[in-house]
Design an enzyme around this catalytic site. Structure first.
Site, PDB file in Angstrom:
ATOM      1  N   GLU A  59      32.980  43.986  41.895  1.00 22.75           N
ATOM      2  CA  GLU A  59      33.569  44.168  40.562  1.00 22.75           C
ATOM      3  C   GLU A  59      33.664  45.634  40.163  1.00 22.75           C
ATOM      4  O   GLU A  59      34.571  46.051  39.473  1.00 22.75           O
ATOM      5  CB  GLU A  59      32.748  43.380  39.534  1.00 22.75           C
ATOM      6  CG  GLU A  59      33.323  43.463  38.145  1.00 22.75           C
ATOM      7  CD  GLU A  59      33.150  42.185  37.339  1.00 22.75           C
ATOM      8  OE1 GLU A  59      32.998  41.104  37.941  1.00 22.75           O
ATOM      9  OE2 GLU A  59      33.188  42.266  36.121  1.00 22.75           O
ATOM     10  N   ASP A 115      31.317  39.625  39.661  1.00 23.88           N
ATOM     11  CA  ASP A 115      30.248  39.004  38.871  1.00 23.88           C
ATOM     12  C   ASP A 115      30.454  37.493  38.799  1.00 23.88           C
ATOM     13  O   ASP A 115      31.570  36.996  38.842  1.00 23.88           O
ATOM     14  CB  ASP A 115      30.227  39.586  37.456  1.00 23.88           C
ATOM     15  CG  ASP A 115      29.760  41.034  37.458  1.00 23.88           C
ATOM     16  OD1 ASP A 115      29.178  41.460  38.473  1.00 23.88           O
ATOM     17  OD2 ASP A 115      29.981  41.717  36.450  1.00 23.88           O
ATOM     18  N   TYR A 166      21.776  39.435  36.313  1.00 25.70           N
ATOM     19  CA  TYR A 166      23.005  39.533  35.527  1.00 25.70           C
ATOM     20  C   TYR A 166      22.710  39.293  34.041  1.00 25.70           C
ATOM     21  O   TYR A 166      22.139  38.257  33.684  1.00 25.70           O
ATOM     22  CB  TYR A 166      24.002  38.493  36.053  1.00 25.70           C
ATOM     23  CG  TYR A 166      25.398  38.719  35.574  1.00 25.70           C
ATOM     24  CD1 TYR A 166      26.016  39.937  35.784  1.00 25.70           C
ATOM     25  CD2 TYR A 166      26.096  37.714  34.903  1.00 25.70           C
ATOM     26  CE1 TYR A 166      27.314  40.153  35.343  1.00 25.70           C
ATOM     27  CE2 TYR A 166      27.393  37.924  34.465  1.00 25.70           C
ATOM     28  CZ  TYR A 166      27.992  39.148  34.682  1.00 25.70           C
ATOM     29  OH  TYR A 166      29.263  39.368  34.241  1.00 25.70           O
TER      30      TYR A 166
END
Ligand SMILES: [Zn+2]
Ligand SMILES: [Zn+2]
Length: 943
Positions: free
Chosen positions: A7, A105, A311
């Site tokens: 990403e 992600d 995350y």
């Protein structure tokens, strides 16, 4: 070649480093974009979305008659690359790839970014196999596991993200255009409206109205103080709040000894350990450490990309069973939390705490690898420590308290005291962010009599509900189903940057309120959370394959058309409502001269100033810097002296420029100029300020100056004259300053302001003086030799131009003179008019008028005038002299010799010097002329 698409660049780097293991990792750059190569693999990072959706061509003109705001609802959308270099490189690498792994992600947004990359890759390499690696932390274990068990892109998840993008664009763009046009706002002042943004703003506005409408009520609290074993104990009346003062006073008067303990109850209370962090919980906890929501998320994302935490965008508050909690504890042990970790390992609760929300995509936010305070730096460490400690707390036992409640009777009035003691700190040992308030009570027994030390009655007021803090608002948004874990903090940031809300806690600005109220009046679907919540449900249905993205978008189109039916019917009302309400944001307070409103005024051409609303009766005004330095807005602070709102210049992308009270600023910035007036005294300055004379120009034109300063009319006249002189000086200085700034190239370490100051100190106050300045002096003040020459020339030219103009010569003529190389007043006076006329093409009469004007303005006698006929006659006469060529004629003209008489009168040697014609020739010409003159005389005599 195996291509890995991450990403962001930083995650690509980490993933490549992990997968390369002991292999060498080669870093190269292609068009500035890093590529990480190892074995047969290449990894690159995107920059989040590398394409964005926009309307197809033809919709950019806001004022188009055909493409109305409503037409945007049904406009086709296209994908446009926003990161062209990355897109090109991605496609270049894809051509030679035989396998691609999307490693973006792991959430809706990441899936959509992955799908966008997938489409770009398939464009150039339709046959390549593309798989997807999903992970929640960029740690060696997670990454290796994810790449060992890749799956396919989840197109339904991506479709949900895509539908949201289209709907957000459609709602945001069409409504923003409609409202901005209705309220006649454009450029930097458009009024943005958005699907999530508007209901969020409405919550803040509604809370503000609640606060304004709140009527506070008085109430009374009764308490007493007693003592046991030398310790003071406070007890409160069992009626927590008395609403009537009479009842409270009566109860107080009845509160007398004997004070008897009626009951003692002891108990235990457990305080549960906190639950794992989801995004909202994390933001709330970070706010207590002083982090705004946006900043907390920025830091958390940074920590995630560097592999320190998992995350941070997650709705989950339950650790999945697959998460190796013990492994994490072991990983973290070599940090400064060693002691805490050992304690947690020894005292670990059987099952970690769990919150109410469980989802399958991501685990709650948890630490992923060990870090040191030094390597992270202060800000990142604070967030990392919070995540670590929260994780430890979720594995720690509950805290246990001993509680005690003692009731009393005092003259028949019931009182009670409560106490608490932390007997088992449990999780509080590792999570010190909320302090435990212990209140210990001494041992007491029922029936015991105690002394009554004091009885007090306190008068209090009920308080309005508090304004939302950022973290409280995020919690509220979550409850209302507004936005997602990824977008909530961004929405708040948008409201702030669009100047709809300000402060912390948040309160609406006038504009924010005006837009919200108008929408609430005419199309409240936009400001209510219901519509947005419905959309979130639809997103879920797309993810679960129950509906298609197209279907959801088309339903949303229908809703938006219904909204426009309402809006368009009330377009004028909406515009007027907003304009009326926002006019107030420009009013600063009373005019110092006439007490009417002072207002900020913005003109079209960047000009802004503060003027009196009583204009033209009152002409008081204060200048402001041009709008390129920032648009002037009022703030909430008010000057204690002048009662005016402070002013701030706001420019996108830079720190606001605080002007403060505009009048204080005005006085201060004119103080130095006023002090240049020779007769000025501090007393005079003060008297001038109280008489609202702030500037040197106002002083130069002040009519009743004698009265104001208490001096004679003669003295006042003298001060006015001095002011006029200073005004001239300032004007000349300002022109000189502009010229220097224009001519000096920007150079590091050299400030034009300093050079100008040094020049002024050396007595160079205007352009004329600058043009005559000694080059050595220019060098001394920091001007390079190469620049000095052109600076001097320019100054001379500007000065000449000024003098010519001041003499009354029109600008168009000046241009002709300059074009002919006649640059100075001296040139004009020294070159004979006939030559000037010849060279410039101006008529002789015009030239002679200019020469006259110039000479008179210098106080010199103008040269004699000739008519055109006289000049022509003289020319004819000279041409008839044998050997006198056109060239010689021109040379003579330039020397002012325009006829035979003048040629005869000149000394041959001197004329030769002035014209460059050999003396011999001149003598010959003169001889011919003398001969002719003699003949003429003879003829006269003969007659
Ligand atoms: Zn006024
Ligand atoms: Zn002030």
């Amino acid at each position: 070649m195996h291509l890995i698409v991450a990403e962001k660049n930083i995650s690509a780097h980490r993933i490549a480093a992990i997968l390369a293991g002991k292999e060498k990792l080669l870093v190269s750059r292609d068009a500035g974009v890093p590529v990480y190569r190892f074995n047969e693999c290449a990894a690159i990072g995107l920059r989040g979305h590398v394409v964005e959706i926009d309307f197809e061509e033809g919709y950019t003109d806001w004022r188009s008659r055909e493409k109305t705001p409503r037409s945007l609802i049904d406009a086709r959308t296209i994908k446009v690359p926003t990161e062209k270099k990355i897109v090109l490189l991605l496609q270049k690498l894809s051509r030679s790839a035989d396998r691609v792994t999307i490693a973006t992600d792991y959430d809706t947004e990441g899936e959509l970014i992955g799908k966008e990359a997938f489409e770009l890759i398939r464009q150039v390499n339709p046959g390549v196999s593309v798989d997807r690696a999903r992970f929640s932390a960029i740690t060696p274990d997670e990454i290796r596991h994810a790449f060992g068990a890749t799956t396919a892109i989840d197109f339904d998840l991506a479709a949900a993200g895509e539908a949201r993008q289209v709907i957000d664009l459609m709602w945001g763009a069409s409504l923003t255009r409609f409202i901005s046009l209705a309220a006649r706002r454009g450029g930097a002042n458009i009024l943005s409206v958005g699907r999530v943004q508007s209901p969020t703003l409405a919550m803040i506005v509604d809370r503000e109205k609640e606060i304004e409408a709140f009527v506070s009520q008085m109430y009374w609290e009764l308490s007493l103080l007693t003592e046991k074993d030398g310790e003071v104990v406070q007890a409160r009346h069992q009626t927590a709040r008395f609403c009537e003062k009479a009842a409270a006073v009566a109860a107080r008067d009845r509160t007398t000894e004997p004070l008897v303990v009626t009951d003692v109850k002891e108990g235990n209370k457990t305080e549960r350990a906190p639950v794992p962090f989801d995004t909202t919980g994390f933001i709330v906890a970070s706010a207590r450490l002083g982090f705004s929501a946006a900043r907390a998320m920025r830091v958390a994302e940074d920590l995630y990309m560097n592999g320190y935490i998992s995350y941070p965008r997650t709705d989950n508050t339950v650790y999945p069973t697959s998460l190796d909690l013990t492994g994490i504890l072991r990983t973290l042990r070599p940090t400064e939390f060693e002691q805490e970790i050992d304690w947690v390992m020894a005292n670990r609760r059987p099952v970690p705490t769990r919150g109410k929300k469980s989802s399958t995509d991501h685990p709650p936010i948890h630490p992923a690898s060990a870090a040191t305070r030094q390597s992270l730096g202060d800000e990142r460490w604070k967030i990392y420590e919070l995540v670590v400690r929260r994780f430890l707390a979720t594995l720690s036992p509950d805290a246990r308290w001993r509680t005690m409640k003692v009731t009393f009777d005092a003259g028949g009035e019931p009182f009670a005291a409560t106490g608490g003691q932390l007997i088992e700190p449990g999780w509080r040992r590792v999570y010190p962010y909320s302090s435990a308030k212990e209140y210990l009570l001494p041992a007491m027994t029922a029936g015991e009599r105690l002394p009554l030390r004091e009885v007090s009655l306190e008068e209090k007021e009920t308080q309005p509900p508090p304004r939302y803090s950022q973290s409280k608002l995020i919690q509220q948004m979550e409850e209302q189903g507004l936005g997602t874990k990824s977008t909530r903090h961004e929405v708040i940031q948008k409201l702030i940057s669009r100047k709809y809300v300000e402060g912390n806690p948040l309160r609406p600005t006038l504009v924010g309120r005006a837009v919200t109220e108008s929408l609430e009046n005419h199309a409240d679907t936009i400001t209510r959370p219901a519509m947005t919540r419905t959309l979130e449900e639809h997103m879920q249905q797309i993810k679960e394959k129950m509906r298609s993205g197209k279907d959801v978008v088309s339903e949303s189109r229908g809703m938006l058309h219904a909204v426009f039916d309402q809006l368009e019917a009330h377009c004028h009302e909406i515009g007027n409502e907003i304009m009326e309400q926002t006019a107030e944001e420009l009013i600063l307070g009373p005019c110092p001269v006439c007490s009417r409103d002072l207002r900020i005024r913005h003109l079209r051409n960047q000009t802004q100033f503060i003027g009196c609303s009583n204009y033209p009766e009152c002409s008081f005004n204060i200048g402001l810097p041009m709008a390129m330095w920032g648009r002037a807005l009022r703030t909430d602070s008010i000057c204690q002296i002048h009662g005016l709102h402070h002013v701030r210049l706001v420019r996108k992308g830079s720190r606001p420029w605080e002007i403060g009270c505009p009048l204080c600023h005005h006085i201060e910035s004119n103080r130095e100029a006023l002090s240049l007036v020779p007769s000025m005294t501090p007393g005079f300055q003060q008297a001038l300020t109280s008489a609202h004379i702030y500037t040197i120009s106002e002083l130069a034109h002040a009519e009743n100056l004698g009265e104001i300063l208490g001096i004679s009319p003669g003295e006042a006249g003298k001060i006015r004259e001095e002011a006029g002189g200073v005004l001239g000086l300032l004007r000349r200085r300002s022109e000189c300053r502009k010229l220097v700034r224009r001519m000096l190239a920007p150079k590091k370490g050299r400030s034009p302001a300093k050079i100008i100051k040094k020049l002024q100190e050396a007595g160079i106050n205007d352009i004329a003086a600058l043009g005559q300045a000694d080059p050595a002096l220019l060098k001394k003040v920091g001007i390079m030799d190469s620049e000095a020459e052109s600076l001097l020339l320019e100054a001379q030219m500007v000065e000449n131009d000024r003098v010519l103009r001041a003499a009354g010569i029109p600008a168009a003529s000046i241009r002709k003179y300059l074009g002919a190389g006649i640059v100075s007043p001296d040139d004009l006076l020294s070159i004979p008019p006939a030559s000037l006329a010849e060279r410039t093409g101006l008529s002789l009469a015009t030239v002679q008028r200019h020469v006259d004007m110039m000479a008179r303005s210098r106080g010199e006698t103008p040269p004699p005038r000739y008519t055109k006929a006289q000049v022509r006659k003289g020319e004819k006469e000279l041409r008839s002299v044998p050997g006198l060529t056109s060239t010689a004629l021109g040379k003579l003209r330039d020397a002012g010799v325009i006829n035979g008489t003048l040629l005869l009168a000149g000394d041959p040697g001197a004329l030769a010097g002035r014209t460059g014609i050999p003396e011999e020739k001149i003598r010959n010409f003169q001889a011919v002329l003398r001969e002719r003159a003699k003949k003429k005389n003879d003829e006269i005599i003969v007659i």
